[in-house]
Design a protein around this motif. Structure first.
Motif, PDB file in Angstrom:
ATOM      1  N   ARG A 151      27.506  88.062  81.300  1.00 27.80           N
ATOM      2  CA  ARG A 151      27.559  89.245  80.486  1.00 27.80           C
ATOM      3  C   ARG A 151      27.629  90.517  81.935  1.00 27.80           C
ATOM      4  N   GLU A 152      27.832  90.239  82.951  1.00 28.56           N
ATOM      5  CA  GLU A 152      27.596  90.869  84.473  1.00 28.56           C
ATOM      6  C   GLU A 152      29.783  90.813  85.060  1.00 28.56           C
ATOM      7  N   GLU A 161      32.478 100.596  87.899  1.00 28.05           N
ATOM      8  CA  GLU A 161      32.066 101.560  88.674  1.00 28.05           C
ATOM      9  C   GLU A 161      31.011 101.842  88.025  1.00 28.05           C
ATOM     10  N   PHE A 162      31.353 101.380  86.525  1.00 25.52           N
ATOM     11  CA  PHE A 162      29.785 101.997  85.060  1.00 25.52           C
ATOM     12  C   PHE A 162      28.655 100.558  85.753  1.00 25.52           C
ATOM     13  N   GLU A 164      28.182  99.521  88.112  1.00 25.76           N
ATOM     14  CA  GLU A 164      27.419  99.494  89.017  1.00 25.76           C
ATOM     15  C   GLU A 164      26.715 100.076  88.870  1.00 25.76           C
ATOM     16  N   VAL A 165      26.701 101.409  88.379  1.00 26.75           N
ATOM     17  CA  VAL A 165      25.918 102.664  88.113  1.00 26.75           C
ATOM     18  C   VAL A 165      24.241 101.371  87.260  1.00 26.75           C
ATOM     19  N   VAL A 166      24.864 100.202  86.156  1.00 27.30           N
ATOM     20  CA  VAL A 166      23.642 100.487  85.668  1.00 27.30           C
ATOM     21  C   VAL A 166      23.082  98.953  86.367  1.00 27.30           C
TER      22      VAL A 166
ATOM     23  N   LYS B  49      28.829 111.547  91.908  1.00 25.17           N
ATOM     24  CA  LYS B  49      27.960 110.128  92.646  1.00 25.17           C
ATOM     25  C   LYS B  49      27.595 110.099  93.140  1.00 25.17           C
ATOM     26  N   LEU B  52      24.139 109.202  92.485  1.00 21.25           N
ATOM     27  CA  LEU B  52      24.469 108.139  91.327  1.00 21.25           C
ATOM     28  C   LEU B  52      24.193 107.269  92.692  1.00 21.25           C
ATOM     29  N   LEU B  54      26.633 105.877  94.371  1.00 23.62           N
ATOM     30  CA  LEU B  54      27.723 105.803  94.418  1.00 23.62           C
ATOM     31  C   LEU B  54      29.052 105.907  95.880  1.00 23.62           C
ATOM     32  N   ARG B  73      19.017 104.019  90.074  1.00 28.86           N
ATOM     33  CA  ARG B  73      19.987 104.254  88.516  1.00 28.86           C
ATOM     34  C   ARG B  73      19.102 104.156  87.729  1.00 28.86           C
ATOM     35  N   TYR B  78      25.365 107.496  83.205  1.00 32.22           N
ATOM     36  CA  TYR B  78      26.196 108.382  82.815  1.00 32.22           C
ATOM     37  C   TYR B  78      27.451 108.554  82.800  1.00 32.22           C
ATOM     38  N   PRO B  80      31.709 108.667  83.000  1.00 33.90           N
ATOM     39  CA  PRO B  80      32.682 108.782  84.304  1.00 33.90           C
ATOM     40  C   PRO B  80      33.936 109.660  83.522  1.00 33.90           C
ATOM     41  N   MET B  99      26.725  97.209  77.090  1.00 31.12           N
ATOM     42  CA  MET B  99      27.011  96.460  78.914  1.00 31.12           C
ATOM     43  C   MET B  99      26.126  98.248  79.751  1.00 31.12           C
ATOM     44  N   GLY B 100      25.630  99.336  78.382  1.00 30.61           N
ATOM     45  CA  GLY B 100      24.909 100.210  79.166  1.00 30.61           C
ATOM     46  C   GLY B 100      23.559 100.450  78.858  1.00 30.61           C
ATOM     47  N   TYR B 102      22.608  97.132  80.044  1.00 25.60           N
ATOM     48  CA  TYR B 102      21.894  96.030  80.915  1.00 25.60           C
ATOM     49  C   TYR B 102      20.987  96.073  82.156  1.00 25.60           C
ATOM     50  N   GLY B 104      19.544  93.770  84.247  1.00 20.75           N
ATOM     51  CA  GLY B 104      19.159  92.569  85.514  1.00 20.75           C
ATOM     52  C   GLY B 104      19.757  91.280  85.028  1.00 20.75           C
ATOM     53  N   ARG B 149      27.590 105.047  75.334  1.00 22.43           N
ATOM     54  CA  ARG B 149      27.120 103.835  76.595  1.00 22.43           C
ATOM     55  C   ARG B 149      26.245 104.772  77.714  1.00 22.43           C
ATOM     56  N   ALA B 150      26.049 106.436  77.740  1.00 26.38           N
ATOM     57  CA  ALA B 150      25.683 107.123  79.098  1.00 26.38           C
ATOM     58  C   ALA B 150      24.470 107.203  78.034  1.00 26.38           C
ATOM     59  N   ARG B 153      20.390 103.340  77.324  1.00 28.83           N
ATOM     60  CA  ARG B 153      19.579 103.451  77.591  1.00 28.83           C
ATOM     61  C   ARG B 153      17.746 104.774  78.675  1.00 28.83           C
TER      62      ARG B 153
END
Lengths: 266, 251
Positions: A151-152, A161-162, A164-166, B49, B52, B54, B73, B78, B80, B99-100, B102, B104, B149-150, B153
């Motif tokens: 998944r990663e 970038e995204f 990293e945000v999640v 950013k 966030l 970043l 986070r 977010y 982009p 993916m949004g 995620y 851990g 996606r933003a 979550r």
């Protein structure tokens, strides 16, 4: 074809082709979709330093290539992120310095390096059973790592970038991915040699990517394509008495051209 | 204090010795709907950013939900400004939105995650495309997927960088409708250089051009906008039924 299969060295070669295709299908998929083909090229050439080191200290060069290529993977990943050097510059430096080190190590080692050529250009017909075991172990490490982190890996390949945000530690996982590339380079060295490794890491995945957009299918398809084409290349090299590594690469290249033409005309 | 979602204090940032942000101090309260406007290169995306985590500012303090930005986070959604990816990338709409969610390392996506993805896709009107490869969508459709996606979550803070950039005009009003629904549940910060439309929908405007020029309700912001843009700006504001066009100065 039957006669071709009855020799022990041929059986070993076919097992090698399968083990190689597994590594290439899985890691090659990431190499292609994350566009790290040249980093992978850099790692594979730097691995030559490890092979030279093996000659120098007198142990199986495949073993010494493992830490060497892992180090170069971490090096490329870290250098290009930490120091303000563009990534392709870092690749170029590592690529040549690794090879140069290998040559110096071999210079320094006593006597003559008889099968050096096989590490440069591959020699699938002389893969000993002990190397097959090493390849199998590396394959297992690759499969387990990808099973745990797929998944990663997908997220950092798609949008770093995204990811990293999640909350994905994108940089560490990128370096982990490069380490998998390093391990697959080691799996491949015996079969096609450091110089031709990049063909197997890219072509099966590049062919398969034209036919699916699901990453799991892409990996499986790449593995099957890899097995089919390497065994076919092996058979051709046996038939016409050609260098096996180079024949396999030419078969892969030919298959890529044909599949692209087929895809575009349909 | 508890209502403070984002707090910036004396934030300075230089990139390659060029000042990008100078002395930015402001806070965003819970359930604010804030538009950050300003000319291109004014530091708007950079500001997001920084929120966030970043980009780290050279000096100054940034707190998001009272924590360091990196640690907050999981509460932030977010979008982009540009999501560059290979159009042949092997991922479909569903997996891109997933993916949004995620959560851990070693934590697999669950059925709950799948449901959240379907809901988010439904909200942006993209559910019927869920099996489509990302690269085979139009620009506007892609943008809608990235919005999904933003929000997938259910963040407490939603940061949108130029969300209108590639959205088709007919989609715009339904997008603002979506935002006004989301606004009840989350704080929204929207970055745009399109001053006109946005002011009719948001509660507060911050004008950013290296420095923060104003921060307040749209009506208040109107006058100062000219300073930021160096030319008269037309604005549509709350409570004003028609477009109020200020005459350009004729010299």
């Amino acid at each position: 074809m039957i006669e071709f299969l009855q020799y022990q060295f041929m059986q070993n070669a076919i097992i090698a082709a399968i083990l190689v295709s597994i590594a290439c299908g899985i890691v090659g998929t990431y190499v292609v979709i994350k566009r790290i083909v040249f980093i992978s090229g850099g790692i594979s050439h730097a691995a030559f330093g490890g092979i030279g080191l093996g000659y120098l200290v007198g142990i199986n060069p495949i073993i010494t290539a493992i830490p060497f290529s892992l180090l170069s993977a971490v090096g490329i990943g870290a250098i290009s992120k930490k120091i303000k050097v563009s990534e392709d510059t870092a690749i170029g430096i590592l690529w040549s310095v690794g090879m140069a080190l290998g040559i110096i190590f071999i210079n320094l080692s006593p006597g003559y390096a008889p099968d050096l050529f096989s590490y440069l250009f591959g020699s699938i017909l002389t893969v000993p059973a002990s190397d097959l075991v090493i390849m199998l172990i590396l394959d297992l490490i690759i499969i387990i790592t990808v099973f745990l982190f797929n998944r990663e890996f997908l997220a950092i390949s798609f949008d770093e970038e995204f990811s990293e945000v999640v909350g994905i530690p994108a940089e560490s996982l990128y370096i982990l991915l490069l380490c998998l590339v390093a391990l697959s380079v080691v799996v491949l060295i015996k079969v096609v040699g450091v110089i031709l490794v990049i063909a197997l890491l890219t072509i099966p995945a590049a062919i398969s990517k034209q036919f699916t957009h699901k990453i799991k299918k892409l990996m499986i398809l790449s593995i099957l394509t890899g097995i089919l084409l390497t065994v076919f290349g092996l058979w051709l090299s046996y038939l016409f008495d050609l260098a096996s590594g180079a024949t396999i690469v030419l078969v892969l290249g030919g298959a890529f051209i044909i599949s692209s033409l087929l895809k575009n005309s349909s | 204090m508890n209502n403070e979602v984002v707090r910036l204090k004396d934030v300075f940032l230089n990139l390659n010795r060029i000042p990008i942000l100078e002395g930015i101090s402001f806070s965003i309260e819970k359930n604010d709907f804030l538009a950050v406007i300003g000319p291109n290169g004014g530091g708007k995306s950079t500001l997001l950013k920084i929120i966030l985590g970043l980009i780290r500012p050279d000096s100054g303090e940034v707190k998001v939900f009272g924590r360091k930005p990196e640690e907050a986070r999981n509460l932030i959604g977010y979008l982009p400004q540009h999501s560059f990816f290979d159009l042949n990338f092997p991922v479909d709409v569903f997996d891109a939105v997933l993916m949004g969610r995620y959560n851990g390392i070693f934590k697999n996506y669950s059925n709950k995650d799948n449901e959240a993805v379907e809901n988010a896709l439904e909200r942006v009107g993209m559910l019927k495309f869920r099996h489509r490869q990302m690269g085979k969508l139009s620009g506007g459709q892609m943008q809608r997927v990235f919005i999904a996606r933003a929000i997938v979550r259910n963040p407490k803070l939603l940061l949108l960088d130029e969300p209108m950039a590639s959205i088709d005009p007919e989609m715009q009003s339904s997008f603002y409708e979506l935002l006004s629904k989301l606004k009840e549940k989350m704080t929204i910060v929207l970055v745009t250089h399109d001053v006109g439309v946005v002011s009719a929908h948001v509660d507060k405007i911050a004008c950013l051009n290296r420095k923060l020029f104003c921060h307040g309700p749209p009506e208040v912001a109107a006058g100062i906008l000219e300073d930021v843009y160096k030319c008269p700006v037309e604005l549509i504001a709350h409570g004003i039924p028609h477009r109020v066009l200020k005459e350009h100065d004729k010299k």
